[in-house]
Design an enzyme around this catalytic site. Structure first.
Site, PDB file in Angstrom:
ATOM      1  CG  ASP A 204      38.568  53.731  40.782  1.00 40.87           C
ATOM      2  OD1 ASP A 204      38.090  53.481  39.677  1.00 40.87           O
ATOM      3  OD2 ASP A 204      39.029  52.922  41.704  1.00 40.87           O
TER       4      ASP A 204
ATOM      5  CD  GLU B 108      43.808  35.461  43.062  1.00 37.07           C
ATOM      6  OE1 GLU B 108      44.165  35.893  44.192  1.00 37.07           O
ATOM      7  OE2 GLU B 108      44.778  34.678  42.190  1.00 37.07           O
TER       8      GLU B 108
END
Length: 710
Positions: free
Chosen positions: A247, A459
């Site tokens: 990542d 979110e």
């Protein structure tokens, strides 16, 4: 690329890659392990940026079809649809790539290696990135992930259409604010039962080209340098043959946050030595010195670079254009009429009808003079998109969808109602500054459509940890700001109130379920979402979505967010009653199940086939999602678990018999050592339109059929 069907071609690519790597210096090889890989002109290697996104459409690179967010597509429970969308996304991806290559544009988000899908398990509804996933269930996530990957990668015998990536491996689902330092402690049982199955399916069934490691540690070891995950399980146990990427910035976390190494060089060496081939970031630049210092073998660098060049060869970028069928895809397929139609269809399949008291829906525009549309998401384009999104050439909000649908026949009154999360719509105003307008709209309307919820600014991926409304995780399950107060005002007028929630996660709608006439979960429905929702509200389409997550009644009933034990989490392990259970969703028609039988004497070790008859007993055509759940009759076993899905379209009055096959693995449970076993005490299999739990039966007004294996 059908890798199993063409092992010889894969072998050829690896040999070509090895020959290429053998001509490179150590410095050149190391440079190729960075996501921004430079050209090596003397070897005819072009520069390439590995970083691209396609969670629900080609993202961050200009115009593309913005499909419903992943959690919305998951609500379709439709494997075929997910592959169709994946295929459409890769078609646009190739078209855009061909156009970009013509101008020698090799910037970020311009390659063919897409870091999607996200097959993490949405174990806690507060997790901000949950809407990127296919929900809380390992089986559903596996099935949809596999088919989306197959759509992205294509079925050509020689080339990948695009390269997909299963992320984030493994045991990753928040909290966002501490993800760079967090240690997800998990038992062997939960690891095998919940967190790994979707990744295993993506590797062994879909032959996904890439796997991305997670930011966090798992049981003390950073995922991007985790020997057990990346070598023992992924490579040796599952036979993975693609490449592993970190990542972005995750390897730097080893020394800066996790504290498992002391220097950047040690972190780079740890990741490379333990199976990470590609660094999203720049830390692998330290590998040249790490090899010289004996921290990592050059042979391991060779292996990584061979994996990376093999991936590029699978994509056909080293071959002549006439050999690759995808090089002829024209740019005009992007954002075409066909793409918009598929987008609308996908959004329509994603909508979940949660409540429909006294058949409030569908609305009849011939019997309505005025519709009131209120709420901060009614005309909010951001609430259509989700995150990791592309840019559509046209967006249809819910307000616009309703206006377009009714035309001049029905008056549409509109009020923003309130800010999405603040208590006023402008800083100079007093609190609740749109309440009088809401009252005016409700007073004059025959029916009220309230469009509430969230968007990806509330979110999403790691936001400002000091700002509870700055993306990242949700602080609770409530509707943000004063949305609830606006709904209470609408209810005062004794008009039918239809709530449409646009969100990427579960909201506690306890009061709304009790007091409003209809409740609809629309997710982040994509650029055509408003059109699809309007079509559903007026009955042009019949809702067929089912919840891929549990909707809870309160925040307080949730386990500790940082506790990765599955005890008490999701429909598979919760003991309390849900507000809206996983697998639940209503239709405008009724489906009646009969004659559930085993096709032959059942033997779980050979797999079990079930036949069941379904009849549409209503007056409207509709599509039913037949769900099969398996419950082991063993103390301490999970609740009934989804193990089979079948979508069935039935005209009004039509009856069909369908078969669902449950393979042997459907009946296996894992012990505390992570070993798969059969339950000797037997099983119950339920077949119907929902889970067999009491709350689902109450809401559906019927029970699934039960078959028993002793």
């Amino acid at each position: 690329m059908e890798l199993n069907a063409n092992k010889q071609k894969l072998k050829e690519y690896r040999e070509r890659a090895k020959a290429l790597v053998a001509q490179m210096t150590l410095e050149e090889k190391v440079a190729q392990t960075l996501h921004k890989s430079p050209a090596i002109e003397r070897l005819g290697i072009k520069k390439y940026n590995w970083w691209n996104e396609a969670l629900h459409g080609v993202a961050r690179a200009g115009t593309a079809t913005v499909f419903p967010q992943a959690i919305g597509m998951a609500a379709s429970f439709d494997e075929d649809l997910l592959e169709e969308v994946g295929e459409a996304v890769s078609t646009e991806a190739r078209a855009k790539f061909n156009m970009q290559q013509g101008s020698e544009d090799t910037d970020i988000y311009k390659g063919l290696t897409f870091w999607a899908p996200n097959v993490n398990i949405f174990r806690d509804p507060r997790w901000g990135r949950g809407h990127e996933t296919f929900g809380e269930d390992p089986y559903l996530t596996s099935r949809l992930g596999v088919r989306y990957i197959k759509g992205l990668q294509g079925h050509d015998e020689n080339y990948l259409k695009a390269a997909a990536c299963a992320k984030h491996f493994a045991v990753h689902s928040g909290p966002e604010a501490v993800r760079h330092e967090f240690d997800a402690v998990v038992s062997k049982q939960d690891l095998r039962e919940t967190y790994l199955p979707a990744f295993q399916a993506c590797v062994q069934e879909a032959h996904v080209e890439s796997v991305m490691g997670a930011y966090n540690r798992t049981n003390g070891v950073p995922c991007c340098g985790n020997h057990e995950l990346l070598i023992d399980i992924l490579r040796k146990e599952w036979g993975f043959e693609g490449h592993v990427t970190s990542d972005c910035g995750a390897i730097r976390d080893f020394h800066e946050w996790h504290g498992v190494t002391s220097t950047a060089q040690e972190s780079a060496a740890m990741a490379m030595a333990n199976g990470c081939d590609l660094n999203c970031g720049e830390l692998f630049a330290y590998l040249t010195q790490a090899v010289k210092d004996g921290l990592v073998e050059e042979s391991r660098i060779n292996e990584a670079v061979v994996n990376l060049f093999t991936a590029r060869m699978k994509l056909g970028v080293f071959d002549k254009k006439e050999k690759n069928p995808f090089d002829s895809i024209p740019y005009t397929v992007v954002d075409s009429k066909e793409m918009r139609e598929l987008n609308t269809k996908t959004a329509a399949e994603s909508i979940v009808l949660l409540k429909n008291q006294n058949h409030t829906l569908p609305l009849d525009k011939h019997k309505i003079k005025t519709i009131g549309v209120i709420g901060p998401n009614a005309d909010n384009r951001k609430a259509l998109e989700g995150n990791y999104e592309g840019t559509a050439s046209r967006y249809v909000t819910v307000l616009e969808g309703i206006q377009d649908y009714v035309g001049d026949e029905v008056r549409v009154l509109y009020s923003l109602g309130c800010h999405l999360y603040k208590d006023r719509t402008t800083n100079l105003a007093e609190a609740n500054d749109r309440s009088s307008e809401v009252r005016g709209v409700c007073r004059e309307s025959d029916v009220i459509v309230a469009v509430m919820g969230m968007d990806a600014t509330l979110e999403g991926e790691q936001g400002d940890a000091g700002n509870e409304y700055g993306s990242g995780d949700k602080p609770n399950l409530k509707l943000p700001g004063i949305q609830h107060d606006i709904l209470k005002i609408a209810k005062e007028y004794n008009k039918p109130v239809i709530l449409v929630v646009l969100s990427g996660s579960a909201v506690a709608l306890t009061w709304e379920q009790e007091h409003l006439d209809a409740v609809v979960q629309g997710w982040y429905p994509g650029a055509q979402g408003g059109k699809a929702i309007a079509m559903m509200l007026f009955g042009e389409t019949n809702p067929q979505g089912k919840l891929p997550i549990t909707f809870y009644k309160t925040t307080e009933e949730l386990p500790d967010f940082e506790d990765y034990s599955m005890k008490g989490r999701t429909y598979r392990y919760m003991t309390q009653e849900a507000l809206y259970p996983f697998g639940y969703g209503l239709s405008y028609t009724e489906f009646y199940y009969t004659n559930a039988v085993f096709a032959k004497t059942p033997d779980v070790k050979e797999g079990v086939e079930i036949n069941v008859t379904i009849k549409n007993t209503g007056v409207i055509d509709g599509t039913e999602t037949v769900q099969a759940y398996v419950k082991a009759k063993k103390e301490g076993a999970p609740n009934a678990q989804l193990k089979g899905i079948k979508k069935v379209f039935l005209k009004a009055g039509e009856e069909k018999t369908v078969s669902i096959y449950l393979p042997a693995q459907s009946f296996m449970l894992f012990d505390e050592n992570g070993i798969a076993q059969y339950a000797t005490q037997g099983y119950e299999i339920s077949v119907g339109g929902s889970q067999p739990d009491a709350r689902s039966c109450e809401l559906m007004g019927k029970k699934p059929l039960i078959l028993t294996i002793d």
